[in-house]
Design an enzyme around this catalytic site. Sequence first.
Site, PDB file in Angstrom:
ATOM      1  N   ASP A  20       0.836  -1.211   0.000  1.00  0.00           N
ATOM      2  CA  ASP A  20       0.000   0.000   0.000  1.00  0.00           C
ATOM      3  C   ASP A  20       0.869   1.258   0.000  1.00  0.00           C
ATOM      4  O   ASP A  20       1.999   1.249   0.488  1.00  0.00           O
ATOM      5  CB  ASP A  20      -0.914  -0.025   1.238  1.00  0.00           C
ATOM      6  CG  ASP A  20      -2.075   0.946   1.098  1.00  0.00           C
ATOM      7  OD1 ASP A  20      -2.450   1.293  -0.038  1.00  0.00           O
ATOM      8  OD2 ASP A  20      -2.614   1.369   2.142  1.00  0.00           O
ATOM      9  N   ASN A  68     -11.095  -2.826  -5.103  1.00  0.00           N
ATOM     10  CA  ASN A  68     -10.373  -1.819  -5.899  1.00  0.00           C
ATOM     11  C   ASN A  68     -11.077  -1.461  -7.218  1.00  0.00           C
ATOM     12  O   ASN A  68     -10.744  -0.460  -7.852  1.00  0.00           O
ATOM     13  CB  ASN A  68      -8.929  -2.261  -6.173  1.00  0.00           C
ATOM     14  CG  ASN A  68      -8.022  -2.163  -4.966  1.00  0.00           C
ATOM     15  OD1 ASN A  68      -7.099  -2.965  -4.778  1.00  0.00           O
ATOM     16  ND2 ASN A  68      -8.248  -1.172  -4.106  1.00  0.00           N
TER      17      ASN A  68
HETATM   18  C1  IPE Z   1      -5.401  -2.740  -0.105  1.00  0.00           C
HETATM   19  O1  IPE Z   1      -5.093  -1.400  -0.281  1.00  0.00           O
HETATM   20  C2  IPE Z   1      -5.398  -3.445  -1.420  1.00  0.00           C
HETATM   21  C3  IPE Z   1      -4.097  -3.618  -2.048  1.00  0.00           C
HETATM   22  C4  IPE Z   1      -2.940  -3.270  -1.553  1.00  0.00           C
HETATM   23  C5  IPE Z   1      -4.120  -4.270  -3.332  1.00  0.00           C
HETATM   24  P1  IPE Z   1      -6.219  -0.315  -0.414  1.00  0.00           P
HETATM   25  O2  IPE Z   1      -5.532   0.985  -0.575  1.00  0.00           O
HETATM   26  O3  IPE Z   1      -7.187  -0.687  -1.477  1.00  0.00           O
HETATM   27  O4  IPE Z   1      -6.956  -0.434   0.979  1.00  0.00           O
HETATM   28  P2  IPE Z   1      -7.871   0.591   1.769  1.00  0.00           P
HETATM   29  O5  IPE Z   1      -8.920   1.074   0.812  1.00  0.00           O
HETATM   30  O6  IPE Z   1      -6.993   1.704   2.234  1.00  0.00           O
HETATM   31  O7  IPE Z   1      -8.414  -0.207   2.917  1.00  0.00           O
HETATM   32  C1  IPE Z   2      -1.698   0.166  -3.336  1.00  0.00           C
HETATM   33  O1  IPE Z   2      -1.439   1.524  -3.377  1.00  0.00           O
HETATM   34  C2  IPE Z   2      -1.857  -0.414  -4.719  1.00  0.00           C
HETATM   35  C3  IPE Z   2      -3.219  -0.863  -5.043  1.00  0.00           C
HETATM   36  C4  IPE Z   2      -4.226  -0.881  -4.230  1.00  0.00           C
HETATM   37  C5  IPE Z   2      -3.410  -1.329  -6.403  1.00  0.00           C
HETATM   38  P1  IPE Z   2      -2.629   2.572  -3.367  1.00  0.00           P
HETATM   39  O2  IPE Z   2      -3.035   2.853  -4.774  1.00  0.00           O
HETATM   40  O3  IPE Z   2      -3.736   2.124  -2.492  1.00  0.00           O
HETATM   41  O4  IPE Z   2      -1.912   3.838  -2.776  1.00  0.00           O
HETATM   42  P2  IPE Z   2      -2.501   4.835  -1.689  1.00  0.00           P
HETATM   43  O5  IPE Z   2      -2.957   4.032  -0.518  1.00  0.00           O
HETATM   44  O6  IPE Z   2      -3.634   5.561  -2.344  1.00  0.00           O
HETATM   45  O7  IPE Z   2      -1.359   5.736  -1.362  1.00  0.00           O
HETATM   46 MG    MG Z   3      -4.145   2.365  -0.533  1.00  0.00          MG
END
Ligand code: IPE
Ligand code: IPE
Ligand code: MG
Length: 250
Positions: A20, A68
């Site tokens: 993340d 997602n």
């Molecule tokens: C979790 O991250 C999913 C992945 C890393 C693929 P998210 O960014 O989607 O999670 P939330 O929304 O902060 O819980």
């Molecule tokens: C995790 O990084 C990757 C995926 C969920 C695909 P994020 O896209 O959630 O990055 P932040 O949390 O918005 O910084």
């Molecule tokens: Mg995220």
Amino acid sequence: MSQQLPDRSLFPKHIGVIMDGNGRWANERNLSRTQGHKVGAKVFEDITRYCAKIGIDYITFYAFSTENWKRPLKEVNFLMSLFDNELTRAFKLKAQNEKDGICMNFIGDIESLPKTLQILINKTRTEKKETTKTVSTIAINYGSQQEILNATKKICEEYKNEKISLDKLDVSNFNNYLYTNEMPPVDLMIRTGGEKRLSNYLLWQSAYSELYFTDVYWPDFDTDELDKAIIEFSNRNRRFGDVKEDKFES
Ligand code: IPE
Ligand code: IPE
Ligand code: MG
């Protein structure tokens, strides 16, 4: 600076990784979120290679959750094409990866992904062999609640067809109905990016995981950061509900 890793017997057998912070990493650099995802994909590759080098049996990366899909279409489309590119690359490296002891695996609702991606996943997937040093699994279109629900539905179906008796069902064979049926439970769960939640990831498999949260954004995560997590894991006192004291005074 690298630190001294513990003896391999103290390594987690299975590491779960919630990758993340890609978007925030990019925002802080005035880059587009997509740039963060691109750098993040490279980190995934480095960490997988390192796991094969040091001998982590299983590492399972959360790449795309069932939630997602709620993201703006542009970002979802970018991620799907990034997965296409990365898997095309992984397919080209397939023979080399196998030689290096890397087994590539995928979990999640693969059948609901775009057809081109499904084909790439099937081409890139490899079998675990005697020479495998690490099984690197990508969780894509993965949701743990859905996985547990699907397992329950399969069991109900088998019960209806008299293929299973309910008194034979227990925690260990319930596991057979999950995507992760050939893997040990997650010993160490790492989440980068500062949030302290599991976001529907490997809920059954992490029942007794040691949780490790770091503020480091995924694009900045590296082998030194992984070493830190492994060292901390090796110093944790895992009790699994038991007690370690020899004496018990009533
Ligand atoms: C979790 O991250 C999913 C992945 C890393 C693929 P998210 O960014 O989607 O999670 P939330 O929304 O902060 O819980
Ligand atoms: C995790 O990084 C990757 C995926 C969920 C695909 P994020 O896209 O959630 O990055 P932040 O949390 O918005 O910084
Ligand atoms: Mg995220």
